[in-house]
Design a protein around this motif. Sequence first.
Motif, mmCIF file in Angstrom:
data_model
loop_
_atom_site.group_PDB
_atom_site.id
_atom_site.type_symbol
_atom_site.label_atom_id
_atom_site.label_comp_id
_atom_site.label_asym_id
_atom_site.label_seq_id
_atom_site.Cartn_x
_atom_site.Cartn_y
_atom_site.Cartn_z
ATOM 1 N N GLY A 111 0.817 -1.210 0.000
ATOM 2 C CA GLY A 111 0.000 0.000 0.000
ATOM 3 C C GLY A 111 0.849 1.257 0.000
ATOM 4 O O GLY A 111 0.591 2.200 -0.754
ATOM 5 N N MET A 112 1.859 1.268 0.870
ATOM 6 C CA MET A 112 2.758 2.430 0.925
ATOM 7 C C MET A 112 3.502 2.606 -0.405
ATOM 8 O O MET A 112 3.673 3.728 -0.896
ATOM 9 C CB MET A 112 3.761 2.262 2.068
ATOM 10 N N CYS A 113 3.951 1.466 -0.960
ATOM 11 C CA CYS A 113 4.657 1.536 -2.248
ATOM 12 C C CYS A 113 3.760 2.104 -3.337
ATOM 13 O O CYS A 113 4.207 2.892 -4.180
ATOM 14 C CB CYS A 113 5.146 0.146 -2.652
ATOM 15 N N LYS A 114 2.479 1.718 -3.291
ATOM 16 C CA LYS A 114 1.534 2.202 -4.301
ATOM 17 C C LYS A 114 1.340 3.714 -4.184
ATOM 18 O O LYS A 114 1.326 4.441 -5.187
ATOM 19 C CB LYS A 114 0.186 1.485 -4.110
ATOM 20 N N ILE A 115 1.214 4.207 -2.938
ATOM 21 C CA ILE A 115 1.023 5.646 -2.725
ATOM 22 C C ILE A 115 2.265 6.428 -3.162
ATOM 23 O O ILE A 115 2.181 7.450 -3.856
ATOM 24 C CB ILE A 115 0.689 5.934 -1.249
ATOM 25 N N LEU A 116 3.446 5.925 -2.727
ATOM 26 C CA LEU A 116 4.693 6.606 -3.079
ATOM 27 C C LEU A 116 4.914 6.577 -4.588
ATOM 28 O O LEU A 116 5.354 7.575 -5.189
ATOM 29 C CB LEU A 116 5.876 5.957 -2.348
ATOM 30 N N ASP A 117 4.582 5.442 -5.194
ATOM 31 C CA ASP A 117 4.703 5.321 -6.642
ATOM 32 C C ASP A 117 3.788 6.332 -7.336
ATOM 33 O O ASP A 117 4.172 6.965 -8.325
ATOM 34 C CB ASP A 117 4.336 3.894 -7.071
ATOM 35 N N ASP A 118 2.589 6.497 -6.796
ATOM 36 C CA ASP A 118 1.633 7.437 -7.376
ATOM 37 C C ASP A 118 2.121 8.881 -7.253
ATOM 38 O O ASP A 118 1.971 9.687 -8.177
ATOM 39 C CB ASP A 118 0.278 7.266 -6.672
ATOM 40 N N LEU A 119 2.748 9.195 -6.109
ATOM 41 C CA LEU A 119 3.297 10.548 -5.911
ATOM 42 C C LEU A 119 4.423 10.831 -6.911
ATOM 43 O O LEU A 119 4.512 11.925 -7.483
ATOM 44 C CB LEU A 119 3.805 10.702 -4.478
ATOM 45 N N MET A 120 5.280 9.844 -7.107
ATOM 46 C CA MET A 120 6.378 10.012 -8.065
ATOM 47 C C MET A 120 5.849 10.179 -9.484
ATOM 48 O O MET A 120 6.367 10.985 -10.274
ATOM 49 C CB MET A 120 7.319 8.799 -8.004
ATOM 50 N N LYS A 121 4.821 9.408 -9.789
ATOM 51 C CA LYS A 121 4.239 9.462 -11.127
ATOM 52 C C LYS A 121 3.593 10.818 -11.406
ATOM 53 O O LYS A 121 3.651 11.341 -12.529
ATOM 54 C CB LYS A 121 3.212 8.345 -11.266
ATOM 55 N N LYS A 122 2.982 11.398 -10.364
ATOM 56 C CA LYS A 122 2.260 12.673 -10.526
ATOM 57 C C LYS A 122 3.181 13.900 -10.502
ATOM 58 O O LYS A 122 2.727 15.005 -10.813
ATOM 59 C CB LYS A 122 1.233 12.831 -9.405
ATOM 60 N N MET A 123 4.427 13.714 -10.116
ATOM 61 C CA MET A 123 5.314 14.876 -9.960
ATOM 62 C C MET A 123 5.372 15.688 -11.257
ATOM 63 O O MET A 123 5.727 15.177 -12.319
ATOM 64 C CB MET A 123 6.733 14.421 -9.592
ATOM 65 N N PRO A 124 5.009 16.981 -11.221
ATOM 66 C CA PRO A 124 5.008 17.817 -12.441
ATOM 67 C C PRO A 124 6.433 18.055 -12.946
ATOM 68 O O PRO A 124 7.329 18.404 -12.173
ATOM 69 C CB PRO A 124 4.378 19.131 -11.981
#
Length: 650
Positions: free
Chosen positions: A227-240
């Motif tokens: 779950g944490m990996c998914k959230i962190l992965d999502d944050l990295m993916k969204k980085m402008p």
Amino acid sequence: MEELDVEPPLTLIPGVDSKRKKLCFAWAPGEMLVYETLFPKECAEKRPGCPNIFIVRKDQDVYSQTLRKLFNESHGIFVGLQRSEEELAGKSRKAQLVRVSKNYRSVIRACMEEMHQLANSTRVPELQCQHSTQVSILSAMELIWNLCEILFVEAAPAGHLLLHLLDWVRLHVCDVDSMVHEVLSSENPSKHKDFWNAVDIFVLQGRMDDARHLLSKEASANPTSMGMCKILDDLMKKMPILSVGNTQTLTEMELKWQHWHEECQRYLQDGTFSSNLHMESICKILLGDENAILEKKELMTTWYHFLVTRLVYSHPTVKPVELRFYAQSSMDLFLGGESSWEPLDSILMAAFEFEIHQVIKECSIALSNWWFVAHLTDLLDHCKLLQSHNLYFGSNMREFLLLEYASGLFSHHSLWQLGVDYFDHCPEYGKVYLELHIERIPLNTEQKALKVLRICEQRQMHEQVRSICKIMAMKAVRNNRLGSALSWSIRAKDAAFATLISDRFLKDYCERGSFSDLDLIDNLGPSMLLSDRLTFLGKYREFHRLYGEKRFSEAAKLLLMLMTAHIAPCSFWMTLLTDALPLLEQKEVIFSAEQTYELMRCLEDLTAGKTDNQKLQVDDVETTKVEILRLALARNLARAIVKEGTLEGS
């Protein structure tokens, strides 16, 4: 010592014990300091058989085989840049200058890689140390050049500036690929001791896709952290990220980044990653937490890596004019007063402060040769960034550095040819420097002399042309190569020397009875007018050719002309009169009565002109020659009178 023009003067050095040591030195033509000493010198090149003679070179780098490739390759780039100066303008011109800069960098990198291979392959400790040092220097040169390309040549605006700085860091700092390969090659990558270090480095360098790829290994291996990996992965993916082809404005970029930043802040405050310190640390880095970034100091290794990471996560739209403030504070935070600045730090800081002249000055002091500053300054000058800076002694900075670099090339036996083109593109003092340096090139072979001569002739350097020709003519005379000597003296338009060599030709003819170098003498053409003696030599050879072709009348006229026009030296008159004997004894009358009288007058002038002492010294052979000539002339005169009377009567 044979490389010196003169014996070096003996110079006593103050403070040296005269009973034990005496030093003498002089500058040799190759810009080498030759001196005699009993002191051992580690960096001196010792000559075989001369235990106390050493050579210290002014610019040692030109003798490096690998660096010579750097000099050769960059020469073509330099010349191409000068020739294309007026071809393009505006954006096209800027794109061209960036391409030129990248070409220079590719040459530096190629030399660095070759030097690295040499360092790894050699087993001699001294050579290994030398190659490793050169690798470090070339690496620093590429690092500095790349930064100058971003800030000065490309002049990237806010937003795109950070993209270029990220590429700069990825290329030059923290080579993580070997570490990642080792991690991914292990049986359980997420359990590898360097797994989180590899993820951290990717994040610190803004390589989000690579970081996410590694993070997926942790999610697969540990379902509890998925779950944490998914959230962190999502944050990295969204980085402008403001990509090169993106058309969004800086304002839009800042708004997106602000929303993303707030989302990262929310997850951190909620304690989403509190159970995993590694992920929590990464989230803090994404928020631009300086303390969290500084905790990874060992992974970044340099303050400028810390600067770029700090900007990525705190000020992604940083403007060029703001760099100086962030650079200074980043250095202070990273070093923390622990160590003093290295020369590289000073150069990079000057670049971030947009102090171009300080960058050039620091590089001139720190680097071992003039190659880097000469080519960088030339490129920046084409970018119109140095137009206002003239040196107090007359030349601008670009020309001064190019002159110094080209002067160093002239100390090498083959690289001097590159230096010619650099002098050519120094409009103020280039020709003067070329004239001074080209006279010091040792003319070891005729081929080299012709090459130097062609360079001088193309540039209308008439004095140097004459000097080279005289030197080569003298060498040819010393080696008894009269044809070559005559050719060089004609090329030099040296009438006195041409006369001297013509006399040598005539002397050899008298001794051997034949001419050497007939092809040259037969094809003198208008060149024979350079001196009277050379004219005589050419015409005398023409007489022999006419005689050999049995064109006796033409030969007789030419022979008589040589004597009556006083072109022939008096010492050679007896030889000419002797040459006339076969013509006088022909069955057909060749010389007319008038011509015969002229020959008789010449013979009498020759014998009458001798002093009493000379007459006493005349041997029997000479006396016999004179008597035979008189008899032949008398017989020919009688035959000519009879023939001419018969023709008149008929």
